[in-house]
Design an enzyme around this catalytic site. Structure first.
Site, PDB file in Angstrom:
ATOM      1  N   LEU A  32       0.822  -1.214   0.000  1.00 47.43           N
ATOM      2  CA  LEU A  32       0.000   0.000   0.000  1.00 47.43           C
ATOM      3  C   LEU A  32       0.853   1.260   0.000  1.00 47.43           C
ATOM      4  CD1 LEU A  32      -2.831  -1.027   2.501  1.00 47.43           C
ATOM      5  CD2 LEU A  32      -2.664  -1.405   0.021  1.00 47.43           C
ATOM      6  N   HIS A  36      -3.402   4.173  -2.494  1.00 47.07           N
ATOM      7  CA  HIS A  36      -4.356   3.305  -1.789  1.00 47.07           C
ATOM      8  C   HIS A  36      -4.940   4.043  -0.580  1.00 47.07           C
ATOM      9  CE1 HIS A  36      -1.446   0.195  -3.506  1.00 47.07           C
ATOM     10  NE2 HIS A  36      -2.585  -0.182  -4.030  1.00 47.07           N
ATOM     11  N   LYS A 148      -6.434   5.682 -11.578  1.00 44.97           N
ATOM     12  CA  LYS A 148      -5.139   5.277 -12.133  1.00 44.97           C
ATOM     13  C   LYS A 148      -5.295   4.076 -13.074  1.00 44.97           C
ATOM     14  CE  LYS A 148      -0.618   3.827 -11.842  1.00 44.97           C
ATOM     15  NZ  LYS A 148      -0.702   2.429 -11.705  1.00 44.97           N
ATOM     16  N   GLN A 152      -9.814  -0.555 -15.835  1.00 47.98           N
ATOM     17  CA  GLN A 152     -10.326  -1.437 -14.781  1.00 47.98           C
ATOM     18  C   GLN A 152     -11.599  -0.847 -14.183  1.00 47.98           C
ATOM     19  OE1 GLN A 152      -7.806  -3.412 -11.677  1.00 47.98           O
ATOM     20  NE2 GLN A 152      -8.446  -1.715 -10.416  1.00 47.98           N
ATOM     21  N   VAL A 175      -3.109   9.559  -7.524  1.00 48.85           N
ATOM     22  CA  VAL A 175      -2.136  10.259  -6.673  1.00 48.85           C
ATOM     23  C   VAL A 175      -0.757  10.109  -7.313  1.00 48.85           C
ATOM     24  CG1 VAL A 175      -1.088  10.362  -4.380  1.00 48.85           C
ATOM     25  CG2 VAL A 175      -3.526   9.825  -4.624  1.00 48.85           C
ATOM     26  N   SER A 184       2.645   3.714  -7.753  1.00 45.47           N
ATOM     27  CA  SER A 184       2.324   2.332  -8.098  1.00 45.47           C
ATOM     28  C   SER A 184       3.145   1.418  -7.200  1.00 45.47           C
ATOM     29  CB  SER A 184       2.688   2.062  -9.566  1.00 45.47           C
ATOM     30  OG  SER A 184       2.756   0.661  -9.799  1.00 45.47           O
ATOM     31  N   ARG A 186       4.483  -1.057  -8.130  1.00 41.73           N
ATOM     32  CA  ARG A 186       5.599  -1.535  -8.955  1.00 41.73           C
ATOM     33  C   ARG A 186       6.730  -0.515  -9.051  1.00 41.73           C
ATOM     34  NH1 ARG A 186       1.076  -4.021 -12.067  1.00 41.73           N
ATOM     35  NH2 ARG A 186       1.388  -6.267 -11.993  1.00 41.73           N
TER      36      ARG A 186
HETATM   37  P1  AMP Z   1      -3.538  -2.397  -6.802  1.00 43.22           P
HETATM   38  O1  AMP Z   1      -3.121  -2.694  -5.412  1.00 43.22           O
HETATM   39  O2  AMP Z   1      -2.453  -1.880  -7.683  1.00 43.22           O
HETATM   40  O3  AMP Z   1      -4.359  -3.489  -7.419  1.00 43.22           O
HETATM   41  O4  AMP Z   1      -4.534  -1.168  -6.678  1.00 43.22           O
HETATM   42  C1  AMP Z   1      -5.623  -1.189  -5.770  1.00 43.22           C
HETATM   43  C2  AMP Z   1      -6.453   0.049  -6.022  1.00 43.22           C
HETATM   44  O5  AMP Z   1      -5.667   1.207  -5.818  1.00 43.22           O
HETATM   45  C3  AMP Z   1      -6.985   0.122  -7.458  1.00 43.22           C
HETATM   46  O6  AMP Z   1      -8.324   0.605  -7.426  1.00 43.22           O
HETATM   47  C4  AMP Z   1      -6.045   1.110  -8.098  1.00 43.22           C
HETATM   48  O7  AMP Z   1      -6.641   1.806  -9.167  1.00 43.22           O
HETATM   49  C5  AMP Z   1      -5.762   2.043  -6.944  1.00 43.22           C
HETATM   50  N1  AMP Z   1      -4.520   2.801  -7.153  1.00 43.22           N
HETATM   51  C6  AMP Z   1      -3.304   2.305  -7.490  1.00 43.22           C
HETATM   52  N2  AMP Z   1      -2.416   3.317  -7.652  1.00 43.22           N
HETATM   53  C7  AMP Z   1      -3.092   4.468  -7.428  1.00 43.22           C
HETATM   54  C8  AMP Z   1      -2.736   5.859  -7.448  1.00 43.22           C
HETATM   55  N3  AMP Z   1      -1.497   6.271  -7.742  1.00 43.22           N
HETATM   56  N4  AMP Z   1      -3.705   6.766  -7.166  1.00 43.22           N
HETATM   57  C9  AMP Z   1      -4.968   6.363  -6.876  1.00 43.22           C
HETATM   58  N5  AMP Z   1      -5.365   5.081  -6.816  1.00 43.22           N
HETATM   59  C10 AMP Z   1      -4.448   4.142  -7.094  1.00 43.22           C
END
Ligand code: AMP
Length: 288
Positions: A32, A36, A148, A152, A175, A184, A186
């Protein structure tokens, strides 16, 4: 406040039964970051209680993708959930989500084969399947997703419409780091040099947005110029796609198009797959 940590369906059901009022779910794959956390805050504003799920979903990773090395940082994730006031952390093991290989899954249809779906075949089927399973397990009133991952979010909106899923879908803005890089999980894979190259993604989107008055052709050209330079940089950006699309269907927009659009980009730097996008309004400026 420490959230209840539920790892099994029974623990989750017990925690769910104690929720008074409405519940918002924030599905994540963990590791996170502030993106998140902003979604957890958004969820808290929309519901009486918040659940965060943490599950790295094998079904949405293709062969050769980064499932095995995807960052897993559970202890600090729980701290982040606690700091943001989440009530429940649902962290199922693989055997809880997939006690057997699923035979029946969600099909993402034509939209799931476009843009990001074209570079990651099967990704959106796997993502929608786990999201629907999480909805059935957590039983939220609301679910919050990041813009982001714009495709999806669009696919999830379409799933709840097409399959009459009684969950309200809320989007939260992307963000970014101060220099523009979208946060991210990643990003932690990137070396300093790779990170410098990766900045071209958000820079290309800004260049596209700055050219919005010229219409779709000018937007694509401006973004493409930035990406071409990054493709020749060291280390190089290997572009997966640049797409200017209808936000509801993710089909490419025509030159005469006015109204909302999304400029989306994805590429690899080293072995790291990164995506980003920006919402745009084409044509006559919006009236306020
Ligand atoms: P993930 O853990 O990458 O699967 O992301 C979980 C959630 O967080 C998803 O709804 C993503 O779109 C959101 N998310 C990931 N990166 C960002 C970001 N930089 N800003 C806002 N939401 C994000």
């Amino acid at each position: 406040m420490t959230p209840v940590i539920a790892e099994t369906r029974e623990e989750l059901a017990a925690a769910r039964a104690r929720v008074r009022g409405t519940l918002a779910l924030v599905p994540t794959m963990g590791a996170l970051h502030e993106g998140h956390r902003s979604l957890i805050r958004r969820a808290r504003r929309s519901a009486d209680a918040v659940a965060v799920s943490i599950f790295v979903n094998p079904l949405q990773f293709g062969p050769g993708e980064d499932f095995d090395r995807y960052p897993r940082t559970f202890a600090t994730d729980v701290e982040a959930c606690a700091a943001e006031g989440a009530d429940i952390v649902f962290a199922p093991g693989r055997e809880v989500m997939y006690p057997a290989e699923p035979q029946v899954t969600v099909k993402s249809g034509p939209m799931g084969a476009r843009v990001e779906g074209a570079s990651r075949p099967g990704h959106f089927d796997g993502m929608l399947t786990v999201v629907l399973k999480l909805f059935h397990l957590v039983l939220p009133d609301i679910a919050v997703f990041g813009e982001k991952d714009a495709q999806q979010l669009a696919m999830i909106r379409r799933m709840v419409t097409d399959l009459n899923v009684p969950v309200e879908i809320v989007g939260g803005p992307t963000v970014r780091e101060p220099d523009g890089l979208a946060l991210s999980s990643r990003n932690r894979y990137l070396s300093d040099g790779e990170r410098r190259t990766a900045l071209a993604l958000s820079r290309a989107l800004r260049a596209g947005a700055d050219a919005v008055a010229g219409g779709p052709g000018a937007i694509r050209d401006a973004a493409r110029a930035v990406l071409d330079k990054a493709a020749a940089a060291e280390p190089p950006l290997e572009l997966d796609y640049l797409a200017l699309v209808d936000p509801a269907t993710f089909t490419e927009v025509a030159d005469a198009r006015t109204g909302p659009a999304v400029l989306a980009v994805a590429g690899r730097v080293g072995t790291t797959h990164l995506i980003d996008n920006v919402p745009l309004h084409l044509g006559a400026p919006k009236e306020h």
